[in-house]
Design a protein around this motif. Structure first.
Motif, short mmCIF file in Angstrom:
data_model
loop_
_atom_site.label_atom_id
_atom_site.label_comp_id
_atom_site.label_asym_id
_atom_site.label_seq_id
_atom_site.Cartn_x
_atom_site.Cartn_y
_atom_site.Cartn_z
N GLU A 43 0.83 -1.21 0.00
CA GLU A 43 0.00 0.00 0.00
C GLU A 43 0.87 1.26 0.00
OE1 GLU A 43 -2.13 -3.45 1.36
OE2 GLU A 43 -0.40 -2.51 2.30
N ARG A 45 4.02 1.43 -1.04
CA ARG A 45 4.68 1.46 -2.35
C ARG A 45 3.76 2.07 -3.40
NH1 ARG A 45 4.43 -4.12 -4.49
NH2 ARG A 45 2.35 -3.35 -4.92
N ASP A 46 2.51 1.61 -3.45
CA ASP A 46 1.55 2.12 -4.44
C ASP A 46 1.24 3.60 -4.22
OD1 ASP A 46 1.55 -0.45 -5.44
OD2 ASP A 46 -0.40 -0.98 -4.57
N TYR A 47 1.17 4.02 -2.96
CA TYR A 47 0.95 5.43 -2.63
C TYR A 47 2.07 6.28 -3.22
CZ TYR A 47 1.02 9.65 0.30
OH TYR A 47 1.06 10.96 0.74
N ILE A 49 4.25 5.52 -5.66
CA ILE A 49 4.25 5.47 -7.12
C ILE A 49 3.18 6.40 -7.68
CG2 ILE A 49 3.70 4.01 -9.12
CD1 ILE A 49 5.05 1.68 -7.61
N GLU A 50 1.97 6.31 -7.15
CA GLU A 50 0.88 7.16 -7.63
C GLU A 50 1.22 8.64 -7.42
OE1 GLU A 50 -3.76 8.10 -6.57
OE2 GLU A 50 -3.01 6.07 -6.21
N PHE A 51 1.77 8.96 -6.26
CA PHE A 51 2.11 10.35 -5.96
C PHE A 51 3.17 10.87 -6.91
CE2 PHE A 51 4.49 13.75 -4.10
CZ PHE A 51 3.50 14.58 -3.61
N ASN A 53 4.21 9.84 -9.77
CA ASN A 53 3.84 9.85 -11.19
C ASN A 53 3.13 11.13 -11.60
OD1 ASN A 53 5.06 7.53 -12.05
ND2 ASN A 53 3.27 6.24 -11.70
N GLU A 54 2.58 11.86 -10.67
CA GLU A 54 1.95 13.14 -11.00
C GLU A 54 3.00 14.17 -11.44
OE1 GLU A 54 -0.83 14.68 -8.14
OE2 GLU A 54 -1.41 12.65 -7.52
N PRO A 59 5.92 7.92 -16.50
CA PRO A 59 5.50 7.28 -15.25
C PRO A 59 6.32 6.03 -14.92
CG PRO A 59 3.63 7.68 -16.71
CD PRO A 59 4.87 7.95 -17.49
N GLY A 61 6.44 2.29 -12.57
CA GLY A 61 5.56 1.24 -12.07
C GLY A 61 6.32 0.34 -11.12
#
Length: 87
Positions: A43, A45-47, A49-51, A53-54, A59, A61
C-alpha cells in the motif's frame, strides 16, 4: 533533492542516487505497534508510485523498483496541556 507535500500532509522526497537511481520515500507513516519492524508495504509502495507519477514525464511502475526498505521509527511526544506534537 526534491521535497513535496501530499494532499494528506505527508512529506515525500525524491533524492537522486548514483547515476541511474532515485530514492523516493516519505518520513511519516503511523505505526501503532513499536514491536513490529517497519516495512514498505504494498500500500505504501503504491501510494508513493501514484504520488510521484503526478510529477514525472515518464510514469514509473512496480517493475521499476529495484530495492525497497523502511528505516527506524521516530517517537513523538505530547506533553500534558500541549496541543501540538513535538518531534
Amino acid at each position: 533533492m526534491l521535497l513535496f507535500q501530499g494532499s494528506d500532509g505527508r512529506i515525500i522526497f525524491a533524492i537522486p542516487y548514483e547515476t541511474d537511481f532515485t530514492l523516493i520515500g516519505t518520513t511519516d507513516q503511523d505505526q501503532d505497534d513499536p514491536t513490529v519492524k517497519p516495512e514498505c508495504t504494498p500500500e505504501e509502495r503504491d501510494y508513493l508510485i501514484e504520488f510521484i507519477n503526478e510529477y514525472l514525464a515518464v510514469p514509473i511502475g512496480v517493475e521499476d523498483i529495484v530495492w525497497s526498505f523502511s528505516d527506524s521509527m521516530m517517537a513523538l511526544v505530547l506533553r500534558p496541556q500541549q496541543r501540538e506534537i513535538m518531534y
